[in-house]
Design an enzyme around this catalytic site. Structure first.
Site, PDB file in Angstrom:
ATOM      1  N   MET A   1       0.838  -1.210   0.000  1.00 11.69           N
ATOM      2  CA  MET A   1       0.000   0.000   0.000  1.00 11.69           C
ATOM      3  C   MET A   1       0.871   1.258   0.000  1.00 11.69           C
ATOM      4  SD  MET A   1      -3.413  -0.918   2.095  1.00 11.69           S
ATOM      5  CE  MET A   1      -2.782  -0.677   3.744  1.00 11.69           C
TER       6      MET A   1
ATOM      7  N   HIS B   1       9.058   1.231   3.390  1.00  2.85           N
ATOM      8  CA  HIS B   1      10.177   1.213   4.339  1.00  2.85           C
ATOM      9  C   HIS B   1      10.984  -0.048   4.067  1.00  2.85           C
ATOM     10  CE1 HIS B   1       7.641  -1.721   6.317  1.00  2.85           C
ATOM     11  NE2 HIS B   1       6.658  -0.827   6.421  1.00  2.85           N
TER      12      HIS B   1
ATOM     13  N   HIS C   1       9.227  -3.412   3.385  1.00  2.00           N
ATOM     14  CA  HIS C   1       8.767  -3.625   2.005  1.00  2.00           C
ATOM     15  C   HIS C   1       9.943  -3.985   1.095  1.00  2.00           C
ATOM     16  CE1 HIS C   1       5.576  -0.641   3.421  1.00  2.00           C
ATOM     17  NE2 HIS C   1       4.843  -1.660   3.023  1.00  2.00           N
TER      18      HIS C   1
ATOM     19  N   GLN D   1     -10.419  -2.680   2.179  1.00  2.00           N
ATOM     20  CA  GLN D   1      -9.942  -3.317   3.414  1.00  2.00           C
ATOM     21  C   GLN D   1      -9.934  -2.390   4.622  1.00  2.00           C
ATOM     22  OE1 GLN D   1      -6.059  -4.242   1.509  1.00  2.00           O
ATOM     23  NE2 GLN D   1      -5.177  -3.787   3.512  1.00  2.00           N
TER      24      GLN D   1
ATOM     25  N   SER E   1       6.540  -0.397  10.078  1.00  2.52           N
ATOM     26  CA  SER E   1       5.174  -0.293   9.559  1.00  2.52           C
ATOM     27  C   SER E   1       4.955   1.123   9.047  1.00  2.52           C
ATOM     28  CB  SER E   1       4.179  -0.577  10.684  1.00  2.52           C
ATOM     29  OG  SER E   1       2.890  -0.151  10.320  1.00  2.52           O
ATOM     30  N   SER E   2       4.207   1.240   7.977  1.00  2.00           N
ATOM     31  CA  SER E   2       3.867   2.577   7.462  1.00  2.00           C
ATOM     32  C   SER E   2       3.127   3.374   8.529  1.00  2.00           C
ATOM     33  CB  SER E   2       2.987   2.463   6.218  1.00  2.00           C
ATOM     34  OG  SER E   2       3.579   1.589   5.281  1.00  2.00           O
ATOM     35  N   ARG E   3       2.376   2.670   9.381  1.00  2.00           N
ATOM     36  CA  ARG E   3       1.581   3.357  10.411  1.00  2.00           C
ATOM     37  C   ARG E   3       2.430   3.882  11.563  1.00  2.00           C
ATOM     38  NH1 ARG E   3      -2.622  -0.599   8.811  1.00  2.00           N
ATOM     39  NH2 ARG E   3      -4.418   0.602   8.071  1.00  2.00           N
TER      40      ARG E   3
HETATM   41  P1  AMP Z   1       1.446  -2.875   3.491  1.00  3.73           P
HETATM   42  O1  AMP Z   1       2.006  -1.849   2.578  1.00  3.73           O
HETATM   43  O2  AMP Z   1       1.438  -2.495   4.928  1.00  3.73           O
HETATM   44  O3  AMP Z   1       0.113  -3.423   3.001  1.00  3.73           O
HETATM   45  O4  AMP Z   1       2.451  -4.109   3.417  1.00  3.73           O
HETATM   46  C1  AMP Z   1       2.790  -4.682   2.192  1.00  3.73           C
HETATM   47  C2  AMP Z   1       3.553  -5.955   2.437  1.00  3.73           C
HETATM   48  O5  AMP Z   1       4.746  -5.664   3.167  1.00  3.73           O
HETATM   49  C3  AMP Z   1       2.781  -6.982   3.266  1.00  3.73           C
HETATM   50  O6  AMP Z   1       3.031  -8.287   2.756  1.00  3.73           O
HETATM   51  C4  AMP Z   1       3.363  -6.798   4.636  1.00  3.73           C
HETATM   52  O7  AMP Z   1       3.259  -7.944   5.459  1.00  3.73           O
HETATM   53  C5  AMP Z   1       4.813  -6.499   4.304  1.00  3.73           C
HETATM   54  N1  AMP Z   1       5.465  -5.811   5.418  1.00  3.73           N
HETATM   55  C6  AMP Z   1       5.066  -4.666   6.025  1.00  3.73           C
HETATM   56  N2  AMP Z   1       5.896  -4.354   7.049  1.00  3.73           N
HETATM   57  C7  AMP Z   1       6.831  -5.334   7.096  1.00  3.73           C
HETATM   58  C8  AMP Z   1       7.949  -5.592   7.947  1.00  3.73           C
HETATM   59  N3  AMP Z   1       8.274  -4.788   8.949  1.00  3.73           N
HETATM   60  N4  AMP Z   1       8.701  -6.686   7.691  1.00  3.73           N
HETATM   61  C9  AMP Z   1       8.380  -7.529   6.676  1.00  3.73           C
HETATM   62  N5  AMP Z   1       7.330  -7.338   5.844  1.00  3.73           N
HETATM   63  C10 AMP Z   1       6.559  -6.267   6.050  1.00  3.73           C
END
Ligand code: AMP
Length: 277
Positions: A30, A34, A37, A61, A185-187
């Site tokens: 999304m 970082h 990703h 979602q 985390s992006s959050r």
């Molecule tokens: P998101 O952009 O939050 O939807 O995450 C996209 C993908 O990156 C998902 O498969 C997440 O599980 C993975 N992801 C996010 N944060 C991490 C992290 N700290 N370590 C490993 N994978 C991550």
């Protein structure tokens, strides 16, 4: 790196690789990228000749009162990071392209989507399953990489591809953490300086709880102690902290093949994390 907005353009590119037998690995995201990703793109690179990443903040979602509108978006920075990483294609569809007027499909995988995060974010995993099914049908990758950070999501997606006969191999990627242990985390951008300090205590509590359980402490007592310590540490609310079996995510009565999994709040920010036991 080529940026693709349109799914018919994507299809043309993907089809040419299919014809030449070139393997594709794909990491859906999304955005607000970082190092977590980027670790997925590195695994993708080790698996296939061509690496595709998507960025799509999927409205399906997010619940009505969740953070869809304020979710961080920075496509310029994201595309620079992906290009520097050697990603071949960034797929960046519009919501209209993904969900044209009249779109009404909903993919629901049953019980596994209703427990843990599914209990607190009703409909969340239907939205995830629906967008991931669409993305996997569009990109038709040989491999798709998902982080263990979203462990329940990874389980849901493995079940999705199995039950819908999607011929993509799903690969789980280890959680990438900050130096103090906080899962990236992006959050995390939402956290104030004080909240950011508190946030790191989650990983410490997960580790100590794991140690206690492995040393033979009663599971329920260990989880109660963890809840108490998290609240004392400054977390505002605990949605859950549980010991669950790795595959089924059902409550565990012994520690073999299990994972500690947690979701909790710091102010307006919801954090999730997990740790293999
Ligand atoms: P998101 O952009 O939050 O939807 O995450 C996209 C993908 O990156 C998902 O498969 C997440 O599980 C993975 N992801 C996010 N944060 C991490 C992290 N700290 N370590 C490993 N994978 C991550």
């Amino acid at each position: 790196m080529q940026i693709i907005h349109d799914k018919s353009q994507l299809k043309e590119i993907v089809n040419s690789y299919k014809k030449s037998g070139t393997a594709i690995a794909f990491a859906p995201t999304m955005g607000a990228l970082h190092k977590g990703h980027l670790s997925l793109t590195k695994i993708a690179r080790s698996k296939a000749q061509k690496v595709f990443v998507s960025i799509f903040v999927n409205p399906l979602q997010f619940g009505a009162n969740e953070d869809f509108d304020r979710y961080p978006r920075d496509i310029e920075k994201d595309s620079q990071m992906l290009a520097a990483e050697g990603v071949d294609y960034l797929y960046f569809p519009t919501a209209q392209n993904m969900y044209p007027d009249g779109f009404s499909t909903n993919i629901s995988l049953g019980e596994i989507t209703k427990i843990l995060c599914g209990k607190f974010r009703v409909g969340h995993f239907d939205g995830v399953a629906t967008v991931v099914a669409k993305l996997l049908n569009q990109v038709t990758p040989d491999y798709a990489i998902f982080g263990e950070k979203d462990y329940q999501q990874l389980c849901v997606i493995k079940k999705l591809v199995k039950e819908l006969d999607i011929e993509t191999q799903i690969i789980g990627a280890p959680i990438i953490r900050e130096q103090d242990g906080l899962a990236m985390s992006s959050r995390n951008q939402y956290l104030s300086a004080d909240e950011r300090k508190t946030a790191a205590k989650l990983y410490a509590v997960l580790n100590d709880t794991k140690t206690a359980i492995l040393a033979g402490s009663d599971i329920n007592n260990s989880l109660s102690a963890a809840r108490e310590r998290l609240i004392k540490s400054g977390f505002d609310k605990i949605d859950y902290i549980e010991l669950r079996y790795n595959d089924s995510l059902l409550p565990a009565t012994s520690h073999e093949n299990t994972r500690l999994i947690a979701a909790l709040w710091l102010g307006k920010t919801r954090l999730i994390d997990n740790l293999e036991v």
